[in-house]
Design a protein around this motif. Structure first.
Motif, PDB file in Angstrom:
ATOM      1  N   SER A 202      17.470  44.434  55.723  1.00 27.89           N
ATOM      2  CA  SER A 202      16.151  45.256  55.021  1.00 27.89           C
ATOM      3  C   SER A 202      14.911  45.051  54.069  1.00 27.89           C
ATOM      4  N   SER A 205      10.309  45.308  58.208  1.00 31.31           N
ATOM      5  CA  SER A 205       9.773  46.275  58.447  1.00 31.31           C
ATOM      6  C   SER A 205       8.964  46.319  59.900  1.00 31.31           C
ATOM      7  N   ALA A 246      16.066  52.601  51.831  1.00 34.87           N
ATOM      8  CA  ALA A 246      15.539  52.872  52.718  1.00 34.87           C
ATOM      9  C   ALA A 246      14.975  54.111  53.057  1.00 34.87           C
ATOM     10  N   VAL A 249      15.006  55.128  58.541  1.00 38.02           N
ATOM     11  CA  VAL A 249      15.443  53.579  59.293  1.00 38.02           C
ATOM     12  C   VAL A 249      15.259  53.805  61.409  1.00 38.02           C
ATOM     13  N   ARG A 250      14.799  52.834  61.737  1.00 42.61           N
ATOM     14  CA  ARG A 250      14.893  53.677  62.679  1.00 42.61           C
ATOM     15  C   ARG A 250      16.034  53.156  63.976  1.00 42.61           C
ATOM     16  N   ALA A 314       5.133  51.340  60.701  1.00 47.67           N
ATOM     17  CA  ALA A 314       6.313  49.550  60.225  1.00 47.67           C
ATOM     18  C   ALA A 314       7.277  50.147  59.129  1.00 47.67           C
ATOM     19  N   TYR A 315       8.735  50.219  59.658  1.00 44.84           N
ATOM     20  CA  TYR A 315       9.900  50.661  59.306  1.00 44.84           C
ATOM     21  C   TYR A 315      11.249  49.619  59.346  1.00 44.84           C
ATOM     22  N   PRO A 316      12.028  50.082  58.673  1.00 43.21           N
ATOM     23  CA  PRO A 316      13.336  48.918  58.603  1.00 43.21           C
ATOM     24  C   PRO A 316      14.164  49.611  59.989  1.00 43.21           C
TER      25      PRO A 316
END
Length: 340
Positions: A202, A205, A246, A249-250, A314-316
């Motif tokens: 978590s 990212s 989040a 989430v990728r 940028a993502y988690p």
């Protein structure tokens, strides 16, 4: 004499015939009943954290308790009541509202969650009068011993919880499962399901290209951004997204043809090392997919769904680790397929 020996042999066999789960299900915070071990986790957690935290006994796909009848209800009452280290009044169960936009009082809209992402509806729902609440945020259910009833409440509140481990779910404990559970910490959330370890950090990212090469938390195992091929796997990912807090989430799904102007086609499951294979499970969220956004993330909402996101933000990201990567034939022209 022979009769006495036969009796002794029968008694000996009866005593030693207990299962591993039964033998280990001892202590002031747990109780074995029927073919199930019920364990009270006395310290407080949100319902989302509780849902992925039933790991007292590896190999049993532990999950939050399913109060499916009066017998289980009574066992849960006893487990909470008999715990004397400090007083506990209520504990989370695995019951949750499936569709927050539908009626809260419709019993078919409530289901018990299994670790593998499946739900089952339950006709035995001993609600306290006035519950389930129509408050939109009251989408989880806990059991309270004083009322001996289920109460709906916000899953973000902190309560104890009761886990359930079933004999019928027993599987050999693998090294991967042990490493997967041990990896979980304050900011790293994991779930081991069907020989696959799902991991979401978590606090980290990344853009898509960086995330694609960053699933290396478990050395010796094949790691890549998660491939979600079924609605059950999507619910597993959603459980981890929720606990991480989040919005997106990728996943390991991208539109590989950068010249494409059709956002609905050309999506592939990818890894850092294998060639891509077509992604056939694409449950799009409303207003998705969007042109020129080439990657996919799990997004909040019901039904659980995918949203297109740009590659550079940028993502988690959700990783998965399996025992092996198997190559197979057929896929996109000139590309091999893989399954994990």
């Amino acid at each position: 004499m022979l009769f006495s020996l036969a009796i002794l042999l029968f008694i000996s066999l009866t005593v030693t015939a207990i299962t591993d789960l039964q033998a280990n299900c001892t202590g002031p915070d747990r109780r074995y009943n029927g073919t199930t071990c019920y364990v009270l986790y006395a310290y407080s957690a949100t319902q989302d954290v509780s849902k992925i935290s039933c790991n007292h006994y590896l190999g049993y796909s532990g999950h939050l308790v399913h109060i499916r009848n009066a017998v289980v209800q009574n066992v849960v009452h006893q487990v909470i009541t008999n715990y004397v280290a400090f007083t506990i009044y209520c504990a989370w169960t695995g019951l949750e509202l499936l569709n927050s936009s539908a009626s809260h009082t419709d019993s078919s809209n409530w289901g018990y969650y299994h670790r593998n992402g499946t739900f089952f509806s339950q006709t035995y729902l001993p609600w306290l009068s006035g519950h389930p609440s129509t408050n939109l945020d009251y989408n989880r259910a806990m059991y309270c011993k004083n009322e001996d009833r289920l109460l709906s409440y916000q899953g973000s509140n902190l309560y104890s919880y009761v886990c359930e481990y079933e004999e019928a779910q027993k599987q050999p404990v693998s090294n991967l499962e042990q490493k997967c559970v041990n990896l979980m910490s304050g900011s790293v959330f994991t779930s081991f399901v069907n020989d696959v370890c799902y991991v979401l950090q978590s606090a980290v990212s990344k853009n898509y290209n960086d995330a694609k090469g960053s699933c290396n938390a478990l050395s010796g195992y094949n790691g890549h951004l998660a491939h979600l091929r079924t609605v059950e796997k999507l619910w597993i990912a959603e459980a981890l997204r929720l606990v991480a807090g989040a919005s997106y989430v990728r996943l390991g799904i991208e539109q590989t043809d950068l010249s494409s102007t059709n956002a609905s086609i050309g999506w592939y499951l990818t890894t850092p090392t294998n060639q891509s294979m077509p992604a056939n499970f694409l449950p799009w969220a409303t207003s998705n997919p969007t042109t020129n956004k080439r990657t996919i993330a799990v997004v909040a909402g019901y039904p659980k769904s995918f949203a297109t996101v740009d590659s550079t933000t940028a993502y988690p990201f959700l990783c998965q680790y399996g025992r092996s990567t198997l190559s197979a034939s057929t896929g996109a022209p000139g590309k091999s397929t893989f399954f994990l």
